[in-house]
Design a protein around this motif. Structure first.
Motif, PDB file in Angstrom:
ATOM      1  N   LYS A  63       0.831  -1.198   0.000  1.00 51.03           N
ATOM      2  CA  LYS A  63       0.000   0.000   0.000  1.00 51.03           C
ATOM      3  C   LYS A  63       0.871   1.255   0.000  1.00 51.03           C
ATOM      4  CE  LYS A  63      -0.851   0.159   5.030  1.00 51.03           C
ATOM      5  NZ  LYS A  63      -1.913   0.181   6.058  1.00 51.03           N
ATOM      6  N   SER A  64       0.431   2.234  -0.744  1.00 46.30           N
ATOM      7  CA  SER A  64       1.231   3.433  -0.986  1.00 46.30           C
ATOM      8  C   SER A  64       1.529   4.219   0.287  1.00 46.30           C
ATOM      9  CB  SER A  64       0.519   4.342  -1.998  1.00 46.30           C
ATOM     10  OG  SER A  64      -0.776   4.697  -1.539  1.00 46.30           O
ATOM     11  N   GLU A  65       0.705   4.044   1.335  1.00 46.72           N
ATOM     12  CA  GLU A  65       0.925   4.780   2.583  1.00 46.72           C
ATOM     13  C   GLU A  65       2.290   4.473   3.199  1.00 46.72           C
ATOM     14  OE1 GLU A  65      -3.545   4.369   2.185  1.00 46.72           O
ATOM     15  OE2 GLU A  65      -1.745   3.235   1.703  1.00 46.72           O
ATOM     16  N   TYR A  66       2.825   3.277   2.929  1.00 46.98           N
ATOM     17  CA  TYR A  66       4.131   2.921   3.464  1.00 46.98           C
ATOM     18  C   TYR A  66       5.258   3.758   2.848  1.00 46.98           C
ATOM     19  CZ  TYR A  66       2.112  -1.301   5.568  1.00 46.98           C
ATOM     20  OH  TYR A  66       1.363  -2.183   6.322  1.00 46.98           O
ATOM     21  N   THR A  68       4.850   7.081   1.818  1.00 50.01           N
ATOM     22  CA  THR A  68       4.572   8.523   1.875  1.00 50.01           C
ATOM     23  C   THR A  68       4.621   9.080   3.297  1.00 50.01           C
ATOM     24  OG1 THR A  68       2.193   8.053   1.958  1.00 50.01           O
ATOM     25  CG2 THR A  68       3.162   8.454  -0.213  1.00 50.01           C
ATOM     26  N   GLY A  69       5.154   8.309   4.245  1.00 52.39           N
ATOM     27  CA  GLY A  69       5.227   8.778   5.620  1.00 52.39           C
ATOM     28  C   GLY A  69       6.156   9.985   5.774  1.00 52.39           C
ATOM     29  N   ASP A  90      -1.409   2.087  -5.178  1.00 48.60           N
ATOM     30  CA  ASP A  90      -2.493   3.001  -4.835  1.00 48.60           C
ATOM     31  C   ASP A  90      -3.805   2.238  -4.894  1.00 48.60           C
ATOM     32  OD1 ASP A  90      -4.586   5.022  -5.020  1.00 48.60           O
ATOM     33  OD2 ASP A  90      -2.953   6.458  -5.286  1.00 48.60           O
ATOM     34  N   SER A  92      -6.871   3.460  -4.261  1.00 45.36           N
ATOM     35  CA  SER A  92      -8.035   4.334  -4.353  1.00 45.36           C
ATOM     36  C   SER A  92      -8.884   4.054  -5.579  1.00 45.36           C
ATOM     37  CB  SER A  92      -7.577   5.798  -4.367  1.00 45.36           C
ATOM     38  OG  SER A  92      -6.720   6.054  -5.477  1.00 45.36           O
TER      39      SER A  92
END
Length: 289
Positions: A63-66, A68-69, A90, A92
């Motif tokens: 997941k892209s959140e990993y 963009t921290g 992504d 979404s």
């Protein structure tokens, strides 16, 4: 280089010593050529234990959140994921998700192994949830074999929200490759995409022994989060989909992939040809399911 150092010298030996992972079906891993590894998703550690037991490098769509921290911790996390052969995904939908799948396609075109979690997110309760069709689009577009993988016990090692893992054995079951070449030229047909996805999920259910729920895990998580925010007592995750859940039988009379199992009047295993919105297209017009 970093990947092999971590796997063979640092992380791999330590995890093998502590967790003693067992593996079945290692001979089902293609020795050469591209392949898509599809796995159930019980824990963050799935992406760590699977590459350890597979002799070839596995590139995961994470997941892209990993990636963009913010701050030092966020940058270090993103660096670790990139160096450990993981690509941002992504989730979404739309053009953003298509772009992420294109990155995965590049890996396959280069003859590599790509790892994907069809459920799109970790299971909230250890059950197997409905797969998203992104994996089918990728497989149908490239024509590569699909290798189903069942992770066993990783949710007990590192449950959601737990940072320090429990020390106990985990297992990996690698199934026989699935061939979808019979659908060549139909990669844009959404009913074919759903049929391929459901066949993959059936095989994961059979290998893992998990109970299957015909609902998206992300939808269940969003509902639970909303109930928590509202201060209401939440029922057991997936309780409202209990009638749509089914557990695979080990008897000789077990249903074939794509068969419909009626449980309390609801279909337990989705029949190929059922659209994402739960409706069946007939004569070009949707009908209520």
């Amino acid at each position: 280089m970093f990947y092999w150092v971590m796997k063979r010298i640092i992380v791999g030996p330590i995890l093998n010593l502590l967790f003693r992972p067992w593996v079945k079906g290692l001979d089902n891993v293609p020795s050469t050529g591209a392949a898509v590894f599809v796995s159930n998703h019980l824990s963050f550690s799935d992406s760590i234990f699977l590459p350890i037991v597979v002799p070839r490098p596995v590139v995961f769509l994470a997941k892209s959140e990993y990636f963009t921290g913010k701050g030092i911790k966020g940058r270090l996390t993103a660096l670790f994921f990139r160096l450990s052969n993981q690509l941002p995904m992504d989730r979404s939908g739309g053009a953003a998700s298509s772009s992420s799948l294109s990155a995965g396609m590049d890996i396959l075109n280069e003859g590599g192994i790509l790892g994907i979690y069809p459920e799109g997110t970790r299971s909230p309760d250890g059950r197997l949830y409905r797969g998203k069709t992104g994996v089918a689009k990728l497989v149908l577009a490239t024509g590569v074999p699909v290798v189903p993988v069942a992770m066993i016990g990783t949710d007990k090692v590192q449950p959601i929200g737990r940072r320090i893992p429990n020390i106990r054995r985990v297992g990996v079951i690698i199934g026989e490759p699935l061939d979808f070449s019979r659908y060549e030229g139909l990669e844009d047909d959404r009913f074919v995409q759903r049929s391929v996805t459901d066949e993959i999920m059936y095989e994961l259910m059979r290998l893992s022994g998990q109970e299957y729920v015909d609902a998206y895990a992300s939808t269940v998580k969003e509902r639970l989060a909303a109930e928590k925010a509202a201060g209401r007592k939440s029922p057991k995750p997936g309780a409202d989909t209990r009638r749509a859940a089914v557990r695979i039988s080990t008897d000789a009379g077990a249903p074939a992939p794509g068969a419909v199992t009626e449980i309390g009047g609801a279909a337990g295993v989705r029949k190929p040809g059922v659209a994402d919105d739960g409706q069946t297209a007939e004569n070009g017009r949707p009908q209520a399911g």
